[in-house]
Every structure is written in structure tokens, then in C-alpha cells.
Motif scaffolding. Structure first.
Motif, PDB file in Angstrom:
ATOM      1  N   LEU A 206       0.860  -1.179   0.000  1.00 40.29           N
ATOM      2  CA  LEU A 206       0.000   0.000   0.000  1.00 40.29           C
ATOM      3  C   LEU A 206       0.895   1.227   0.000  1.00 40.29           C
ATOM      4  N   SER A 207       0.803   2.027  -1.062  1.00 40.30           N
ATOM      5  CA  SER A 207       1.719   3.159  -1.179  1.00 40.30           C
ATOM      6  C   SER A 207       1.087   4.284  -1.974  1.00 40.30           C
ATOM      7  N   ASP A 208       1.133   5.494  -1.426  1.00 36.68           N
ATOM      8  CA  ASP A 208       0.690   6.625  -2.239  1.00 36.68           C
ATOM      9  C   ASP A 208       1.743   6.915  -3.311  1.00 36.68           C
ATOM     10  N   SER A 209       1.371   7.652  -4.328  1.00 35.75           N
ATOM     11  CA  SER A 209       2.212   7.819  -5.513  1.00 35.75           C
ATOM     12  C   SER A 209       3.500   8.597  -5.272  1.00 35.75           C
ATOM     13  N   THR A 210       3.602   9.314  -4.148  1.00 32.26           N
ATOM     14  CA  THR A 210       4.829  10.078  -3.881  1.00 32.26           C
ATOM     15  C   THR A 210       6.017   9.177  -3.536  1.00 32.26           C
ATOM     16  N   LYS A 211       5.741   7.902  -3.229  1.00 33.04           N
ATOM     17  CA  LYS A 211       6.816   6.992  -2.820  1.00 33.04           C
ATOM     18  C   LYS A 211       7.564   6.366  -4.007  1.00 33.04           C
ATOM     19  N   PHE A 212       6.994   6.485  -5.213  1.00 29.37           N
ATOM     20  CA  PHE A 212       7.616   5.842  -6.370  1.00 29.37           C
ATOM     21  C   PHE A 212       8.843   6.628  -6.833  1.00 29.37           C
ATOM     22  N   GLY A 213       9.906   5.870  -7.135  1.00 32.15           N
ATOM     23  CA  GLY A 213      11.164   6.504  -7.518  1.00 32.15           C
ATOM     24  C   GLY A 213      11.989   6.947  -6.330  1.00 32.15           C
ATOM     25  N   LYS A 214      11.554   6.600  -5.118  1.00 28.46           N
ATOM     26  CA  LYS A 214      12.264   6.972  -3.893  1.00 28.46           C
ATOM     27  C   LYS A 214      12.975   5.760  -3.299  1.00 28.46           C
ATOM     28  N   ARG A 215      14.008   6.042  -2.508  1.00 25.02           N
ATOM     29  CA  ARG A 215      14.737   4.990  -1.804  1.00 25.02           C
ATOM     30  C   ARG A 215      14.904   5.369  -0.334  1.00 25.02           C
ATOM     31  N   GLY A 216      14.592   4.430   0.544  1.00 27.29           N
ATOM     32  CA  GLY A 216      14.881   4.612   1.953  1.00 27.29           C
ATOM     33  C   GLY A 216      16.210   3.958   2.298  1.00 27.29           C
ATOM     34  N   PHE A 217      16.668   4.142   3.518  1.00 25.89           N
ATOM     35  CA  PHE A 217      17.974   3.612   3.947  1.00 25.89           C
ATOM     36  C   PHE A 217      18.003   2.092   3.951  1.00 25.89           C
ATOM     37  N   GLY A 218      16.922   1.481   4.421  1.00 20.15           N
ATOM     38  CA  GLY A 218      16.901   0.025   4.572  1.00 20.15           C
ATOM     39  C   GLY A 218      16.126  -0.661   3.465  1.00 20.15           C
ATOM     40  N   LYS A 219      16.785  -1.544   2.720  1.00 21.51           N
ATOM     41  CA  LYS A 219      16.097  -2.288   1.662  1.00 21.51           C
ATOM     42  C   LYS A 219      15.286  -3.418   2.268  1.00 21.51           C
ATOM     43  N   ILE A 220      14.031  -3.514   1.861  1.00 19.29           N
ATOM     44  CA  ILE A 220      13.165  -4.600   2.325  1.00 19.29           C
ATOM     45  C   ILE A 220      13.318  -5.817   1.420  1.00 19.29           C
ATOM     46  N   CYS A 221      13.102  -5.622   0.132  1.00 21.11           N
ATOM     47  CA  CYS A 221      13.190  -6.728  -0.818  1.00 21.11           C
ATOM     48  C   CYS A 221      13.134  -6.196  -2.241  1.00 21.11           C
ATOM     49  N   GLY A 222      13.401  -7.070  -3.195  1.00 24.77           N
ATOM     50  CA  GLY A 222      13.237  -6.724  -4.590  1.00 24.77           C
ATOM     51  C   GLY A 222      11.772  -6.787  -4.979  1.00 24.77           C
ATOM     52  N   LEU A 223      11.440  -6.236  -6.127  1.00 30.47           N
ATOM     53  CA  LEU A 223      10.055  -6.217  -6.563  1.00 30.47           C
ATOM     54  C   LEU A 223       9.535  -7.599  -6.952  1.00 30.47           C
ATOM     55  N   ASP A 224      10.434  -8.557  -7.104  1.00 29.52           N
ATOM     56  CA  ASP A 224      10.008  -9.920  -7.435  1.00 29.52           C
ATOM     57  C   ASP A 224       9.217 -10.569  -6.302  1.00 29.52           C
ATOM     58  N   LYS A 225       9.281 -10.019  -5.100  1.00 31.85           N
ATOM     59  CA  LYS A 225       8.540 -10.568  -3.957  1.00 31.85           C
ATOM     60  C   LYS A 225       7.118 -10.012  -3.865  1.00 31.85           C
ATOM     61  N   VAL A 226       6.797  -9.020  -4.702  1.00 32.81           N
ATOM     62  CA  VAL A 226       5.526  -8.304  -4.586  1.00 32.81           C
ATOM     63  C   VAL A 226       4.486  -8.895  -5.526  1.00 32.81           C
ATOM     64  N   ASP A 227       3.289  -9.137  -5.004  1.00 36.08           N
ATOM     65  CA  ASP A 227       2.185  -9.639  -5.822  1.00 36.08           C
ATOM     66  C   ASP A 227       1.298  -8.513  -6.335  1.00 36.08           C
ATOM     67  N   ARG A 228       1.078  -7.523  -5.479  1.00 32.14           N
ATOM     68  CA  ARG A 228       0.133  -6.460  -5.849  1.00 32.14           C
ATOM     69  C   ARG A 228       0.542  -5.149  -5.204  1.00 32.14           C
ATOM     70  N   ILE A 229       0.291  -4.037  -5.900  1.00 30.00           N
ATOM     71  CA  ILE A 229       0.512  -2.701  -5.353  1.00 30.00           C
ATOM     72  C   ILE A 229      -0.774  -1.908  -5.522  1.00 30.00           C
ATOM     73  N   ILE A 230      -1.219  -1.278  -4.436  1.00 29.99           N
ATOM     74  CA  ILE A 230      -2.384  -0.398  -4.487  1.00 29.99           C
ATOM     75  C   ILE A 230      -1.890   1.030  -4.267  1.00 29.99           C
ATOM     76  N   THR A 231      -2.194   1.917  -5.198  1.00 35.78           N
ATOM     77  CA  THR A 231      -1.709   3.288  -5.122  1.00 35.78           C
ATOM     78  C   THR A 231      -2.769   4.243  -5.645  1.00 35.78           C
ATOM     79  N   ASP A 232      -2.422   5.535  -5.740  1.00 34.10           N
ATOM     80  CA  ASP A 232      -3.390   6.528  -6.204  1.00 34.10           C
ATOM     81  C   ASP A 232      -3.068   6.981  -7.624  1.00 34.10           C
ATOM     82  N   ALA A 233      -3.927   7.824  -8.171  1.00 36.72           N
ATOM     83  CA  ALA A 233      -3.851   8.215  -9.578  1.00 36.72           C
ATOM     84  C   ALA A 233      -2.645   9.086  -9.906  1.00 36.72           C
ATOM     85  N   GLY A 234      -1.871   9.461  -8.917  1.00 40.28           N
ATOM     86  CA  GLY A 234      -0.679  10.265  -9.182  1.00 40.28           C
ATOM     87  C   GLY A 234       0.484   9.476  -9.758  1.00 40.28           C
TER      88      GLY A 234
END
Length: 253
Positions: A206-234
Motif C-alpha cells: 500500500l503506497s501513495d504515488s509520492t513513494k515511487f522513484g524513492k529509496r529509503g535507507f533500509g532495503k526490504i526486498c526486490g520487486l520480485d517478492k511483490v504480488d500487488r501494489i495499491i496506489t493513487d492516480a498520481g
């Protein structure tokens, strides 16, 4: 084409497209990769762009840690819509994990009329919200309290998760980058999130559109672990296409 002309063209393309990569630039400008990297470094030093892994962007790609009460006020309408869409994915008799963050808190506020639902959470605010629902059993993880997010982290919380297998994980993040993957501002929280992923059959971000293209200090995982992303129209069409090409289902609300 001299360096001044190259710089002007790079900035014009960046303002048109938002993001650029080194490969396309050196092919178009017919110079070496080293030259393009030097150009981008100089333009970054002048404060005209931000360099990324393999390219450049106009947006600052690095996230900062903010208190949860401050973050809750940001993109609140979008988070509410995302939370409502996520709540519709929860079924009776589910056993789910809700991580931490203001977007997953928005989800917790939208969960209603679910029977025999079990929720494991690291978030104190999520647990308090769900206490109001008589048919929801809440397992609050224990550990080190991270005050900025009102959630727990650490090895104790991680070890508890090894005893469970859940149907879905609803995960909030601080950054989604096509190369770096999912990230958060806390390394300890990233470790806990990875254990949550291991304990879940399906990972829903679950992520609003401002988070795309951003990086935090701690990596959680690659996108291959993700099944679905819910975001907004931005979110940009480019990001949606790239994520779908990776096999990720993208829901835009």
C-alpha cells in the motif's frame, strides 16, 4: 555538440520526461558513458538534478524519517482510498499481517464486518484501531518500540513470525524503486518486513504515488517478492507499465 549544449539538452529532456537513463543519453548524444556520467555529476553539483543508479531524476530519490503524526497528514485523502481498496481484499476467516505506517493504518480504519479474522501487526496504532472490532483477533508483536512510527521492531518480533503462516501481508513502505525495490527509512524495520514476507502467501504493498522513484535507507526486498501494489492516480503510466511487466498487479484508486 559541446558540453554546454549537452547539458542544455539533458535538462530539457529531463523536464519533459522526469527521469533519464545513461544508456539512452549516450546513444542519443553519441558520446561515451563516462562523459554522460561526468555531465550528470556536474549538473547534480549545481543542484539541477539528482543522480540515480543508471540515470538521473528531478525528484529527490531519498526519503527521510518523519514522525507518524506528521506523515498521517500527508496525502491523507489518497491513503484513505488506498485503505478502502485494500480492505475489499480481506475475506472472512483470513489470517493477515498488517505492517506499520500511516497507509496501513488507513486500511485498519476501513476493515468492517469481517468474521473470524486474525490480524498480526507491528503497529500499535493498528492494534488500537482494530480493538474496536469484536470479531477480529489481534496479535500484537512485541519488541523494541520505534517511536517515530509507533511500531515495534527487532529480533523478538521477527522470531515470533516464524511460527505463523498468513494468507496476506499488507505492507507500507517509504520507497519503491524499479532497481532497488522496496525500502524503508529504518534498517531494523526492513529486517522485520522481510520476515513478514516470508510468513505470508501474498504480498500487497500500500503506497501513495509520492513513494515511487524513492529509496529509503533500509532495503526490504526486490520487486520480485511483490504480488500487488495499491496506489493513487498520481502514479505515472511509465511506472505502472514497468511494474506490470514484472508481473505485479497494480490497482490505481
Amino acid at each position: 555538440m559541446n558540453s554546454t549544449e549537452r547539458h542544455q539538452l539533458i535538462l530539457e529532456k529531463l523536464h519533459q520526461e522526469g527521469d533519464l537513463n545513461v544508456i539512452s543519453l549516450y546513444k542519443e548524444l553519441k558520446v561515451s558513458r563516462v562523459t554522460i556520467r561526468k555531465d550528470l555529476k556536474l549538473l547534480e553539483e549545481k543542484g539541477l538534478l539528482f543522480r540515480t543508479h543508471g540515470g538521473a531524476t528531478l525528484k529527490n530519490p531519498y526519503t527521510i524519517d518523519r514522525p507518524v503524526n506528521e506523515k498521517e497528514k500527508l496525502q491523507s485523502a489518497e491513503k484513505s482510498k488506498i485503505g478502502a481498496a485494500a480492505a475489499r481484499l480481506i475475506d472472512d476467516n483470513d489470517s493477515i499481517i498488517i505492517a506499520s505506517g500511516t497507509t496501513v493504518l488507513a486500511l485498519a480504519k476501513k476493515i468492517q464486518h469481517k468474521k473470524n479474522l486474525t490480524v498480526i501487526t507491528a503497529s500499535l496504532n493498528v492494534a488500537l484501531e482494530l480493538l474496536q472490532q469484536p470479531d477480529i483477533e489481534v496479535l500484537q508483536l512485541g519488541g523494541i518500540l520505534r517511536k517515530t512510527s509507533s511500531s515495534v521492531t527487532g529480533p523478538y518480533a521477527q522470531s515470533i513470525l516464524t511460527d505463523f503462516s498468513c494468507t496476506k501481508l499488507f505492507l507500507g513502505v517509504d520507497g519503491i524503486d524499479l532497481e532497488f525495490g522496496l525500502s524503508t527509512t529504518s534498517a531494523m524495520e526492513a529486517h522485520l518486513n522481510r520476515q513478514m514476507i516470508e510468513a505470508s502467501q501474498k504480498v500487497i504493498v500500500l503506497s501513495d504515488s509520492t513513494k515511487f522513484g524513492k529509496r529509503g535507507f533500509g532495503k526490504i526486498c526486490g520487486l520480485d517478492k511483490v504480488d500487488r501494489i495499491i496506489t493513487d492516480a498520481g502514479i505515472s503510466e511509465y511506472f505502472v507499465k514497468q511494474l506490470e511487466n514484472l508481473g505485479i498487479e497494480v490497482t490505481v484508486v
